[in-house]
Design an enzyme around this catalytic site. Structure first.
Site, mmCIF file in Angstrom:
data_model
loop_
_atom_site.group_PDB
_atom_site.id
_atom_site.type_symbol
_atom_site.label_atom_id
_atom_site.label_comp_id
_atom_site.label_asym_id
_atom_site.label_seq_id
_atom_site.Cartn_x
_atom_site.Cartn_y
_atom_site.Cartn_z
ATOM 1 N N CYS A 1 0.828 -1.223 -0.049
ATOM 2 C CA CYS A 1 0.029 -0.169 -0.052
ATOM 3 C C CYS A 1 0.934 1.237 0.047
ATOM 4 O O CYS A 1 1.463 1.446 0.912
ATOM 5 C CB CYS A 1 -0.938 0.006 1.134
ATOM 6 S SG CYS A 1 -1.668 1.587 1.397
ATOM 7 N N CYS B 1 0.486 3.664 2.912
ATOM 8 C CA CYS B 1 0.924 2.957 4.089
ATOM 9 C C CYS B 1 2.271 3.291 4.087
ATOM 10 O O CYS B 1 2.876 3.360 5.366
ATOM 11 C CB CYS B 1 0.541 1.439 4.172
ATOM 12 S SG CYS B 1 -1.207 1.190 3.944
#
Length: 232
Positions: free
Chosen positions: A160, A163
């Site tokens: 991600c 992230c």
């Protein structure tokens, strides 16, 4: 005066032909309907338009990975049967929407896009529980909340992008704010059962608890300074 009439007819024919090429079914449907249509379709064409890394971590049975971000996306999907239904999904719906529009433009007649992507698919209970790596249980999670401090839970994945951007300052805050807040990072790929039970549908998702109650929730990227304000 005849020329304008002829021109009008030509334009009408062109517009009608364009509409015919883009006619057909292009529908965003719930995980329940998506699963049902796949079940009732012989040899379903299921396209996972995420990256290969995302596909490897988790995907719907019988799906084929055709990365929307690849330059040869159009060439790859052109090999599929345009007259038969095609099922499209991504992580949470952004890429699949673009892919579905492209398939419609290419002449596919029946396109079904998964609403909310595989995150919602898993959250709605359509993923297969992992017996090999069950990860954290709800009981384990409840134990984390048994503290006088605030608890910030960060649901993330290694692949991600947002992230990864947030990871450095989250790790720093884990140490700097340890006296006030417990920051717990949960990898959704290693805790699929818990992620589904918690109905986590997008990444990153952050939930702040105080006395076991949800005090704040954020979906998507958040700046370090904005996050700190929530934890004061």
């Amino acid at each position: 005066m005849k020329f304008p009439k002829i021109l009008f007819l030509i334009i009408s024919v062109v517009l009608l032909s364009c509409n015919e090429r883009k006619s057909g079914i292009m529908e965003e449907i719930t995980p329940k309907d998506f699963a049902e249509k796949i079940k009732t379709t012989e040899n379903p064409q299921i396209l996972d338009v995420r990256t290969p890394e995302e596909f490897e971590s988790d995907h719907i049975d019988r799906a084929v990975n055709v990365n929307w971000n690849d330059d040869n996306f159009t060439d790859k999907v052109a090999t599929y049967d345009k007259s038969k239904p095609v099922f499209v999904y991504c992580l949470s719906g952004g890429r699949s929407k673009k892919a579905a529009a492209k398939l419609n433009e290419m002449g596919f007649t029946s396109i079904y896009e998964l609403e909310g992507g595989i995150m919602k698919w898993n959250a709605d209970g359509f993923s297969k529980p992992s017996a090999a790596q069950p990860g954290m249980t709800m009981s384990d999670f409840d134990q984390l909340l048994k503290t006088d401090k605030k608890v910030l839970v960060d649901f993330y994945a290694e692949w991600c992008g947002p992230c990864k951007q947030m990871e450095p300052y989250l790790l720093k805050m884990q140490k700097e704010m340890a006296d006030k807040v417990i920051i717990v990072r949960i990898d959704v790929d290693k805790n699929k059962n818990l992620t589904a039970q918690m109905k986590i549908e997008q990444l990153p998702t952050m939930v702040l608890y105080e006395n076991k109650a949800v005090k704040w929730k954020n979906i998507g990227f958040i700046k370090e300074e904005d996050l700190k304000k929530q934890l004061q």
